[in-house]
Design a protein around this motif. Structure first.
Motif, PDB file in Angstrom:
ATOM      1  N   ARG A 127       8.226   5.139  -0.645  1.00  0.00           N
ATOM      2  CA  ARG A 127       9.826   5.251  -0.100  1.00  0.00           C
ATOM      3  C   ARG A 127      10.088   3.689   0.521  1.00  0.00           C
ATOM      4  N   ALA A 128       9.435   3.401   1.555  1.00  0.00           N
ATOM      5  CA  ALA A 128       9.696   1.992   1.954  1.00  0.00           C
ATOM      6  C   ALA A 128       9.558   0.894   0.815  1.00  0.00           C
ATOM      7  N   LEU A 129       8.751   0.860   0.189  1.00  0.00           N
ATOM      8  CA  LEU A 129       8.636  -0.116  -0.905  1.00  0.00           C
ATOM      9  C   LEU A 129       9.803   0.050  -1.861  1.00  0.00           C
ATOM     10  N   ARG A 130      10.305   1.329  -2.080  1.00  0.00           N
ATOM     11  CA  ARG A 130      11.534   1.452  -2.845  1.00  0.00           C
ATOM     12  C   ARG A 130      12.689   0.535  -2.163  1.00  0.00           C
ATOM     13  N   ASN A 131      12.743   0.895  -1.065  1.00  0.00           N
ATOM     14  CA  ASN A 131      13.727   0.378  -0.070  1.00  0.00           C
ATOM     15  C   ASN A 131      13.689  -1.265  -0.392  1.00  0.00           C
ATOM     16  N   GLU A 132      12.623  -1.672  -0.540  1.00  0.00           N
ATOM     17  CA  GLU A 132      12.393  -3.334  -0.694  1.00  0.00           C
ATOM     18  C   GLU A 132      12.730  -3.695  -2.094  1.00  0.00           C
ATOM     19  N   GLY A 133      13.015  -2.758  -2.788  1.00  0.00           N
ATOM     20  CA  GLY A 133      13.146  -3.101  -4.290  1.00  0.00           C
ATOM     21  C   GLY A 133      12.219  -3.018  -5.179  1.00  0.00           C
ATOM     22  N   LEU A 134      11.017  -2.546  -4.869  1.00  0.00           N
ATOM     23  CA  LEU A 134       9.812  -2.307  -5.952  1.00  0.00           C
ATOM     24  C   LEU A 134       9.835  -0.680  -5.898  1.00  0.00           C
ATOM     25  N   ASP A 135       9.966  -0.310  -7.102  1.00  0.00           N
ATOM     26  CA  ASP A 135      10.228   1.348  -7.753  1.00  0.00           C
ATOM     27  C   ASP A 135       8.833   1.472  -8.363  1.00  0.00           C
ATOM     28  N   VAL A 136       8.017   1.945  -7.513  1.00  0.00           N
ATOM     29  CA  VAL A 136       6.695   2.438  -7.990  1.00  0.00           C
ATOM     30  C   VAL A 136       6.709   3.955  -7.899  1.00  0.00           C
ATOM     31  N   VAL A 137       6.219   4.510  -8.854  1.00  0.00           N
ATOM     32  CA  VAL A 137       5.888   6.173  -8.877  1.00  0.00           C
ATOM     33  C   VAL A 137       4.548   6.325  -8.595  1.00  0.00           C
ATOM     34  N   LEU A 138       4.185   7.641  -7.942  1.00  0.00           N
ATOM     35  CA  LEU A 138       3.006   8.044  -7.381  1.00  0.00           C
ATOM     36  C   LEU A 138       1.828   7.716  -8.401  1.00  0.00           C
ATOM     37  N   PRO A 139       1.802   8.315  -9.725  1.00  0.00           N
ATOM     38  CA  PRO A 139       0.823   7.972 -10.403  1.00  0.00           C
ATOM     39  C   PRO A 139       0.223   6.629 -10.573  1.00  0.00           C
ATOM     40  N   GLN A 140       1.263   5.604 -10.558  1.00  0.00           N
ATOM     41  CA  GLN A 140       1.219   4.128 -10.899  1.00  0.00           C
ATOM     42  C   GLN A 140       0.486   3.528  -9.465  1.00  0.00           C
ATOM     43  N   PHE A 141       0.841   4.083  -8.284  1.00  0.00           N
ATOM     44  CA  PHE A 141       0.160   3.935  -7.111  1.00  0.00           C
ATOM     45  C   PHE A 141      -1.179   4.211  -7.022  1.00  0.00           C
ATOM     46  N   MET A 142      -1.404   5.590  -7.396  1.00  0.00           N
ATOM     47  CA  MET A 142      -2.642   6.304  -7.592  1.00  0.00           C
ATOM     48  C   MET A 142      -3.863   5.262  -8.232  1.00  0.00           C
ATOM     49  N   SER A 143      -3.278   4.757  -9.540  1.00  0.00           N
ATOM     50  CA  SER A 143      -4.154   3.879 -10.088  1.00  0.00           C
ATOM     51  C   SER A 143      -4.313   2.753  -9.838  1.00  0.00           C
ATOM     52  N   ASN A 144      -3.463   1.968  -8.873  1.00  0.00           N
ATOM     53  CA  ASN A 144      -3.423   0.871  -8.403  1.00  0.00           C
ATOM     54  C   ASN A 144      -3.057   0.688  -6.801  1.00  0.00           C
ATOM     55  N   PRO A 145      -4.125   1.274  -6.198  1.00  0.00           N
ATOM     56  CA  PRO A 145      -3.874   1.632  -4.752  1.00  0.00           C
ATOM     57  C   PRO A 145      -4.062   0.354  -3.695  1.00  0.00           C
TER      58      PRO A 145
END
Length: 98
Positions: free
Chosen positions: A54-72
């Motif tokens: 959510r904080a990253l989204r506020n910074e303009g980086l829209d990452v969904v949970l599955p993307q993050f889990m593959s690239n943590p």
């Protein structure tokens, strides 16, 4: 079409990593990690991951949970932001009116 030098591209990648690291420091409440450290190995958990996304989204980086889990990692998230990460693994799910 815009062409960037290697130095310009590296600068923008480094800027993105710095922005992501700043968010991680705020969420994890420490700075004892580097760009290749796994979020969960340095103290993150599932709840802090959701808060961090959510904080990253506020910074303009829209990452969904599955993307993050593959690239943590910070580097993995920066690669997604640059368009070179695993960005196609999970399309955004939208609510459909009934």
């Amino acid at each position: 079409m815009s062409w960037h030098t290697l130095e310009e591209q590296m600068g923008s990648d480094n800027d993105m990593q710095e922005r992501i690291m700043t968010v991680w420091e705020r969420i994890l409440r420490h700075s004892d990690f580097v760009e290749d450290d796994d979020f969960f190995a340095v103290g993150g958990d599932s709840l802090s991951a959701v808060v961090m996304l959510r904080a990253l989204r506020n910074e303009g980086l829209d990452v969904v949970l599955p993307q993050f889990m593959s690239n943590p990692t910070v580097a993995g998230l920066a690669a997604i932001a640059a368009g070179s990460g695993d960005g196609d693994i999970a399309p955004r799910i939208s609510r459909v009116p009934r």
